[in-house]
Design a protein around this motif. Structure first.
Motif, PDB file in Angstrom:
ATOM      1  N   ALA A 133     -16.826 -62.715   1.062  1.00 51.21           N
ATOM      2  CA  ALA A 133     -15.649 -62.977   0.244  1.00 51.21           C
ATOM      3  C   ALA A 133     -14.605 -61.883   0.389  1.00 51.21           C
ATOM      4  O   ALA A 133     -13.403 -62.130   0.249  1.00 51.21           O
ATOM      5  CB  ALA A 133     -16.057 -63.110  -1.226  1.00 51.21           C
ATOM      6  N   VAL A 134     -15.046 -60.671   0.697  1.00 49.28           N
ATOM      7  CA  VAL A 134     -14.136 -59.537   0.704  1.00 49.28           C
ATOM      8  C   VAL A 134     -13.489 -59.318   2.063  1.00 49.28           C
ATOM      9  O   VAL A 134     -12.390 -58.758   2.149  1.00 49.28           O
ATOM     10  CB  VAL A 134     -14.904 -58.270   0.264  1.00 49.28           C
ATOM     11  N   ALA A 135     -14.122 -59.770   3.144  1.00 49.65           N
ATOM     12  CA  ALA A 135     -13.606 -59.477   4.481  1.00 49.65           C
ATOM     13  C   ALA A 135     -12.157 -59.917   4.696  1.00 49.65           C
ATOM     14  O   ALA A 135     -11.363 -59.175   5.288  1.00 49.65           O
ATOM     15  CB  ALA A 135     -14.519 -60.107   5.534  1.00 49.65           C
ATOM     16  N   PRO A 136     -11.745 -61.115   4.230  1.00 50.76           N
ATOM     17  CA  PRO A 136     -10.361 -61.534   4.467  1.00 50.76           C
ATOM     18  C   PRO A 136      -9.315 -60.652   3.797  1.00 50.76           C
ATOM     19  O   PRO A 136      -8.151 -60.663   4.207  1.00 50.76           O
ATOM     20  CB  PRO A 136     -10.313 -62.964   3.903  1.00 50.76           C
ATOM     21  N   THR A 137      -9.684 -59.911   2.770  1.00 52.10           N
ATOM     22  CA  THR A 137      -8.727 -59.029   2.110  1.00 52.10           C
ATOM     23  C   THR A 137      -8.581 -57.704   2.849  1.00 52.10           C
ATOM     24  O   THR A 137      -7.724 -56.899   2.500  1.00 52.10           O
ATOM     25  CB  THR A 137      -9.164 -58.751   0.653  1.00 52.10           C
ATOM     26  N   LEU A 138      -9.412 -57.476   3.871  1.00 46.39           N
ATOM     27  CA  LEU A 138      -9.389 -56.216   4.605  1.00 46.39           C
ATOM     28  C   LEU A 138      -8.668 -56.315   5.938  1.00 46.39           C
ATOM     29  O   LEU A 138      -8.405 -55.292   6.573  1.00 46.39           O
ATOM     30  CB  LEU A 138     -10.821 -55.715   4.848  1.00 46.39           C
ATOM     31  N   VAL A 139      -8.365 -57.542   6.403  1.00 41.80           N
ATOM     32  CA  VAL A 139      -7.693 -57.730   7.688  1.00 41.80           C
ATOM     33  C   VAL A 139      -6.508 -58.676   7.511  1.00 41.80           C
ATOM     34  O   VAL A 139      -6.394 -59.362   6.501  1.00 41.80           O
ATOM     35  CB  VAL A 139      -8.664 -58.321   8.754  1.00 41.80           C
ATOM     36  N   ARG A 140      -5.626 -58.697   8.499  1.00 41.81           N
ATOM     37  CA  ARG A 140      -4.500 -59.624   8.466  1.00 41.81           C
ATOM     38  C   ARG A 140      -4.989 -61.054   8.649  1.00 41.81           C
ATOM     39  O   ARG A 140      -6.024 -61.285   9.283  1.00 41.81           O
ATOM     40  CB  ARG A 140      -3.500 -59.285   9.581  1.00 41.81           C
ATOM     41  N   PRO A 141      -4.254 -62.034   8.152  1.00 44.92           N
ATOM     42  CA  PRO A 141      -4.685 -63.433   8.315  1.00 44.92           C
ATOM     43  C   PRO A 141      -4.895 -63.837   9.768  1.00 44.92           C
ATOM     44  O   PRO A 141      -5.813 -64.589  10.075  1.00 44.92           O
ATOM     45  CB  PRO A 141      -3.544 -64.229   7.667  1.00 44.92           C
ATOM     46  N   ASP A 142      -4.056 -63.326  10.682  1.00 46.97           N
ATOM     47  CA  ASP A 142      -4.211 -63.707  12.090  1.00 46.97           C
ATOM     48  C   ASP A 142      -5.419 -63.043  12.741  1.00 46.97           C
ATOM     49  O   ASP A 142      -5.793 -63.391  13.867  1.00 46.97           O
ATOM     50  CB  ASP A 142      -2.951 -63.355  12.880  1.00 46.97           C
ATOM     51  N   GLN A 143      -6.048 -62.091  12.037  1.00 48.01           N
ATOM     52  CA  GLN A 143      -7.223 -61.399  12.580  1.00 48.01           C
ATOM     53  C   GLN A 143      -8.542 -62.024  12.126  1.00 48.01           C
ATOM     54  O   GLN A 143      -9.610 -61.538  12.503  1.00 48.01           O
ATOM     55  CB  GLN A 143      -7.202 -59.922  12.162  1.00 48.01           C
ATOM     56  N   LEU A 144      -8.480 -63.082  11.329  1.00 53.43           N
ATOM     57  CA  LEU A 144      -9.715 -63.673  10.807  1.00 53.43           C
ATOM     58  C   LEU A 144     -10.666 -64.157  11.906  1.00 53.43           C
ATOM     59  O   LEU A 144     -11.872 -63.899  11.831  1.00 53.43           O
ATOM     60  CB  LEU A 144      -9.373 -64.819   9.844  1.00 53.43           C
TER      61      LEU A 144
END
Length: 437
Positions: A133-144
């Protein structure tokens, strides 16, 4: 396409110190856990001389991971996720320390093992769900997609090398030192996560898009996530398709019987069959740079699901070991593409304040699906044959992918941010309207 564009994209590790800390913590943790898994099975069998007791240990772990995932998803949307992960990993370290103390005892207790495994399962379920749940808040959306590929690669490499290292240490020193090493590595992961900034749910922002009114006033209720998944065609379709692919996945439980009745070769061939999917997965993960550049990731995900199903059909029809290995490697590669894109699409199209509960549904789906899938394919194999069961499973997955493409055009047309563009709502419900598809 340039050769360097095929290499795995490590940009999330370069640009985000918090993601780098989480990533390193995951790598360290996976090696410790993989080694402990071997030692745990060996110790339980040595104490009981019973395969059933080993199965009970696995069942205790599966059930508690499931419970921990559901509770962890609920808590991840209500409290600081960093604090939740730290508490869960510290608890797991205590559980492994208990396993080590018990292993060093003159007469190790089987019930102590079950108790420690239950505690570790609960803690693991909580931490895995909160980490996702936390990973997307640590990177830019295009880096998912890149973040998903890095996570997938470490998991596959860990699944190949950690059990081997655990077996070596187990043979040299016994289970006690293995559990002690795992307790140490788990403690290290706890300290690494402590370096990450506080991570409140919703990014610490107020609700501005009216989701509470649309999905229910009690934003803390687990039912809100289900209502969101039902209304959001992309996330709902991914959960439905994921349930089918998990339940009718590559039938690894059939490998021993197929080696005995069709391929021959004994333990060497059996080990090759188990390793083949991981080889395909590692190849795709390490050359996944192109996945982030795909214009229609939803379409590619459906193609991957269809290809994985056909590979399982091919495995069931194969009469030669080299064909079976190739089919399994293709299935592992297709499954990895699917997992990377599923991760990115679910994370992007789910609002942060619901992400913990949505992720917990997917985690629970994988935990229960693997167990139920083994039962399903074993029963089908008894009615038909092991090869027939594999063909049926693969056909179901391929048909499910086709139906998803036809019935849910919103999934087929789903996109992700590209080239560092600003997100259009950071994965809020507005990204994919309820009427999409």
């Amino acid at each position: 396409m340039r050769a360097r564009d095929l290499l795995i994209d490590i940009d999330p590790l370069r640009t985000s110190g918090d993601f780098r800390a989480i990533f390193i913590a995951r790598v360290v943790s996976l090696f410790g856990l993989g080694m402990a898994t071997v030692a745990l099975a060996a110790q339980v069998y040595d104490l009981t001389e019973s395969t059933f007791s080993v199965a009970v240990t696995s069942m205790v772990m599966s059930v508690t991971v499931l419970l921990g995932s559901l509770w962890g998803g609920w808590m991840a949307d209500r409290t600081d996720r960093r604090r939740l992960i730290v508490g869960a990993r510290a608890t797991a370290a205590v559980a492994f320390a208990g396993l080590a103390v018990n292993a060093f005892a003159a007469e190790p207790s089987l019930w102590a093992i079950y108790g420690c495994v239950a505690v570790d399962g609960l803690a693991t379920g909580v931490s895995v769900t909160a980490l996702m749940a936390v990973a997307p808040t640590l990177v830019r959306p295009d880096q998912l997609p890149a973040a998903g590929a890095l996570i997938s690669l470490t998991g596959e490499i860990g699944s190949i090398s950690a059990p081997m290292l655990g077996g070596v240490l187990l043979a040299a020193a016994g289970p006690g030192p293995v559990f002690a090493f795992t307790a140490f590595t788990t403690g290290v992961t706890t300290l690494l996560v402590l370096r990450v900034r506080p991570l409140p749910p919703g990014g610490g922002e107020d609700d501005e898009d009216g989701a509470d009114e649309e999905y229910g006033k009690d934003s803390g209720s687990p039912l809100v996530a289900f209502r969101f998944a039902l209304r959001n065609r992309v996330v709902g379709a991914l959960i439905a398709l994921g349930g089918v692919t998990v339940l009718f996945n590559l039938p690894t439980v059939l490998f021993p019987e197929l080696v005995a009745t069709r391929f021959g070769g004994g333990e060497v061939v059996l080990g090759l069959l188990y390793t083949a999917p991981a080889i395909g997965a590692v190849i795709v993960s390490s050359t996944s740079g192109w996945i982030s550049r795909v214009a229609r990731p939803g379409r590619l995900l459906l193609i991957a699901a269809f290809t994985g199903g056909l590979a399982t059909v091919g495995f069931g029809l194969s009469g030669q070991i080299w064909v079976a290995v190739v089919m399994l490697a293709v299935g592992g590669a297709a499954g990895t593409v699917y997992e990377i894109l599923e991760y990115a699409l679910v994370q992007h199209h789910t609002p942060d304040r619901l992400r913990g509960r949505v992720v917990s549904v997917i985690t629970a789906q994988g935990t229960t699906g693997d167990v139920l899938g083994d039962v399903e394919v074993a029963l089908v194999a008894r009615w038909f044959s092991p090869a027939g069961a594999a063909v049926l499973n693969g056909a179901v997955c391929a048909v499910a992918a086709v139906l998803a493409a036809l019935l849910v055009p919103g999934l087929r047309k789903a996109t992700l941010p590209r080239d560092s563009e600003e997100p259009d709502g950071s994965g809020s419900e507005r990204d994919v309207p309820a009427t999409a598809g």
